[in-house]
Enzyme design. Structure first.
Site, PDB file in Angstrom:
ATOM      1  N   HIS A   1      -9.703   2.018   0.492  1.00  0.00           N
ATOM      2  CA  HIS A   1      -8.269   1.787   0.444  1.00  0.00           C
ATOM      3  C   HIS A   1      -7.936   1.272  -0.957  1.00  0.00           C
ATOM      4  CE1 HIS A   1      -4.246   0.987   1.270  1.00  0.00           C
ATOM      5  NE2 HIS A   1      -4.327   0.482   2.489  1.00  0.00           N
TER       6      HIS A   1
ATOM      7  N   GLU B   1      -0.766   5.526  14.042  1.00  0.00           N
ATOM      8  CA  GLU B   1      -0.438   6.714  13.238  1.00  0.00           C
ATOM      9  C   GLU B   1      -0.570   7.985  14.080  1.00  0.00           C
ATOM     10  OE1 GLU B   1      -2.604   7.069   9.552  1.00  0.00           O
ATOM     11  OE2 GLU B   1      -1.209   8.589   8.794  1.00  0.00           O
TER      12      GLU B   1
ATOM     13  N   PHE C   1       1.673  -2.806   4.535  1.00  0.00           N
ATOM     14  CA  PHE C   1       1.937  -4.180   4.962  1.00  0.00           C
ATOM     15  C   PHE C   1       3.370  -4.510   4.575  1.00  0.00           C
ATOM     16  CE2 PHE C   1      -2.487  -6.428   5.086  1.00  0.00           C
ATOM     17  CZ  PHE C   1      -2.815  -5.672   6.196  1.00  0.00           C
TER      18      PHE C   1
ATOM     19  N   HIS D   1      -2.467   8.086   6.498  1.00  0.00           N
ATOM     20  CA  HIS D   1      -2.693   6.751   5.927  1.00  0.00           C
ATOM     21  C   HIS D   1      -4.112   6.330   6.317  1.00  0.00           C
ATOM     22  CE1 HIS D   1      -1.671   2.996   4.121  1.00  0.00           C
ATOM     23  NE2 HIS D   1      -1.790   2.313   5.235  1.00  0.00           N
TER      24      HIS D   1
ATOM     25  N   LYS E   1      -9.376   7.962   2.679  1.00  0.00           N
ATOM     26  CA  LYS E   1      -9.826   6.571   2.518  1.00  0.00           C
ATOM     27  C   LYS E   1     -11.277   6.429   2.991  1.00  0.00           C
ATOM     28  CE  LYS E   1      -5.429   4.057   2.668  1.00  0.00           C
ATOM     29  NZ  LYS E   1      -4.399   5.058   3.004  1.00  0.00           N
TER      30      LYS E   1
ATOM     31  N   CYS F   1       0.807  -1.223   0.000  1.00  0.00           N
ATOM     32  CA  CYS F   1       0.000   0.000   0.000  1.00  0.00           C
ATOM     33  C   CYS F   1       0.839   1.272   0.000  1.00  0.00           C
ATOM     34  CB  CYS F   1      -0.946  -0.019   1.185  1.00  0.00           C
ATOM     35  SG  CYS F   1      -1.812  -1.585   1.267  1.00  0.00           S
TER      36      CYS F   1
END
Lengths: 102, 409
Positions: free
Chosen positions: B337, B311, B396, B300, B332, B168
């Site tokens: 996403h 975060e 990830f 994010h 998002k 991502c």
């Protein structure tokens, strides 16, 4: 190089040749009248991917699988006639009931 | 010109996602707080647990691509080309040849984009239908550099070109590397970004299996958040060496000023506050920005319990007291996403936030979470002076990438 071109297949009256040429013309967008048996695919501007796609459609139409990639012999260009010979050879070695698959 | 003197301009933007088929429509919808997350319409849902996604609807590839070209294009490459064409129309309306560039220094650095639709269809043919009839273009459609390659072919870009793979964060890494390559003199112009079209039954089912999908909405930073929602789309930024862009009178949306990377070297999926903070700090240092110089953070913000908490902690670790004065939002919540395209869509939104002095909202925000106690621009966009902003991507695999942008001046 003319001597490298194999004799024209004696299949002009074979209706399967017309089917094959129709598919090649459709998939490669080359004028059907230019698909003479001695015409080289290079000269017709048919790239390897176009040829691969045409072979895929021909295989789908006849329900066959061509054993090899449509590569020309090392010392010669692929011609329309050579392609047709390969396909007819496979078709003639298959039982007829496997033909209608499209 | 030394590396530190060379600056980089954003001279073209293009995008397609659930809320618009071009960057301007998308930006308007984001500022209006519209939600692109809807019941899944493009694929059968009977075998899926999560039945919402942010799909691109009304997309007709036959109207956009030549019939001879289309068999070569997975949907991932189709979306990439739509965004790239828009960005290049803007950056180079008379074609790349008219820009007076060194032809060997115009390239494509793009997020890796697997042809997931082709994989899904091929496996269905092979295993589901028991047929050996795979399309001859299966391999070139699937390969993860296909979107980058098609952009290079479309625009005749012959300089250094490649695809970056970091889940991502892929497109964030792509944009950051493109920026650094221009700064280093390896490129004069880069078409960069990412594309993702992986909303297939097989792929959504795989995300189902990981149990991170929300059953309904994506609610980043809200205490009642329940996970992420998948989306699809593409975004493209044209980056250009600053002096070259100025000299030719290009419209400059913003300046890209910093890029920071890090690896958590910890868990393969769980986020890590220290790794995230390290990437944010690296981006600020690279940009020559002090924490107090930054007004906006495009987070994010996946909407998972772990990411949003981690975060928030990372932002507080880097920004200290100034964290409370930051506007932090996650788009998002509106676009889902978009995986390999997420970082690029978010970078594009960050560029526009800096350009237009407005922060897009985090929609779906309902309940205060003591562990997420920053200003998340809840539900409504906000006009505010934004001179500098960052865009976070924490992928990830523990790979983190952060970009910094500044108002063009």
């Amino acid at each position: 190089m003319d001597s490298a071109i194999p004799p024209l297949p004696a299949t002009n009256a074979d209706p399967r040749v017309d089917v094959i040429l129709d598919i090649v013309a459709r998939e490669t967008k080359v004028d059907r009248n230019r698909l003479r048996l001695d015409a080289r695919t290079d000269d017709l501007g048919i790239g390897s991917l176009d040829l691969t796609l045409a072979v895929f459609e021909i295989e789908s139409h006849f329900g066959i699988e061509l054993p090899l990639a449509p590569e020309p012999p090392a010392d010669a260009s692929m011609t329309v006639g050579m392609l047709i010979d390969q396909i007819l050879a496979v078709l003639d070695s298959k039982p007829t009931e496997r033909r209608a698959h499209s | 010109m030394t590396i530190s003197e060379r600056r980089v301009a954003v001279t073209g933007l293009g995008a397609i996602a659930a809320l618009g088929h071009d960057a301007a429509s998308l930006w308007r919808a984001l500022l209006a707080g519209e939600c692109g997350v809807r019941p899944i319409a493009n694929i059968p849902i009977d075998r899926l647990t999560a039945r919402t996604a942010a799909e691109v609807l009304g997309f007709d590839p036959h109207a956009l691509f030549d019939a001879r070209r289309l068999p070569m294009l997975d949907r991932t490459s189709q979306l990439a080309l739509v965004a790239a064409r828009e960005a290049m129309r803007q950056a180079a309306p008379a074609g790349i040849g008219a820009l007076g560039l060194d032809a060997n220094k115009a390239g494509v650095v793009f997020g890796a984009g697997l042809g997931v639709n082709t994989i899904d269809t091929s496996y269905h043919t092979l295993y589901g239908e028991g047929s050996n009839r795979l399309h001859p273009f299966t391999v070139p459609r699937i390969m993860p550099n296909a979107p980058a390659s098609h952009i290079s072919i479309d625009f005749g870009l012959r300089g250094p070109s490649f695809a970056t793979a970091s889940a991502c964060a892929s497109s964030t890494h792509a944009i950051g590397l493109a920026f650094h390559m221009i700064r280093a003199g390896l490129l004069q112009l880069a078409v960069t970004g990412g594309s993702d079209a992986s909303l297939t039954v097989g792929h959504v089912r795989a995300w189902d299996a990981l149990r991170v999908l929300s059953p309904d909405a994506c609610r980043p930073f809200s205490k009642d958040r329940a996970g992420l929602v998948l989306g699809e789309g593409a975004a493209v930024l044209v980056l250009e060496e600053w002096e070259h862009a100025k000299k030719r009178g290009a419209m400059i949306h913003a300046e890209i000023v910093g890029f920071g990377m890090s690896a958590d070297a910890a868990d393969i999926t769980a986020p890590d506050e220290a790794g995230a903070a390290q990437a944010i700090s690296a981006a600020l240092t690279d940009a020559g920005l002090q924490p107090a110089d930054v007004q906006y953070v495009n987070a994010h913000g996946t909407g998972t319990r772990l990411n949003d908490r981690s975060e928030t902690a990372a932002l507080k670790r880097v920004f200290g007291d100034h964290a409370q004065r930051l506007a932090v939002s996650s788009i998002k919540s509106m676009l889902g996403h978009c995986l390999n395209a997420g970082g690029a869509l978010e970078a594009l939104a960050t560029v526009l936030a800096v350009r237009d002095d407005v922060a897009p909202p985090t929609i779906g925000y309902r309940v205060f979470d003591p562990e997420c106690d920053l200003d998340y621009v809840p539900n409504t966009s906000r006009h505010a002076s934004i001179d500098a902003a960052i865009s976070n991507s924490f992928a990830f695999g523990g790979f983190n990438a952060v970009l910094a942008f500044r108002k063009a001046r």
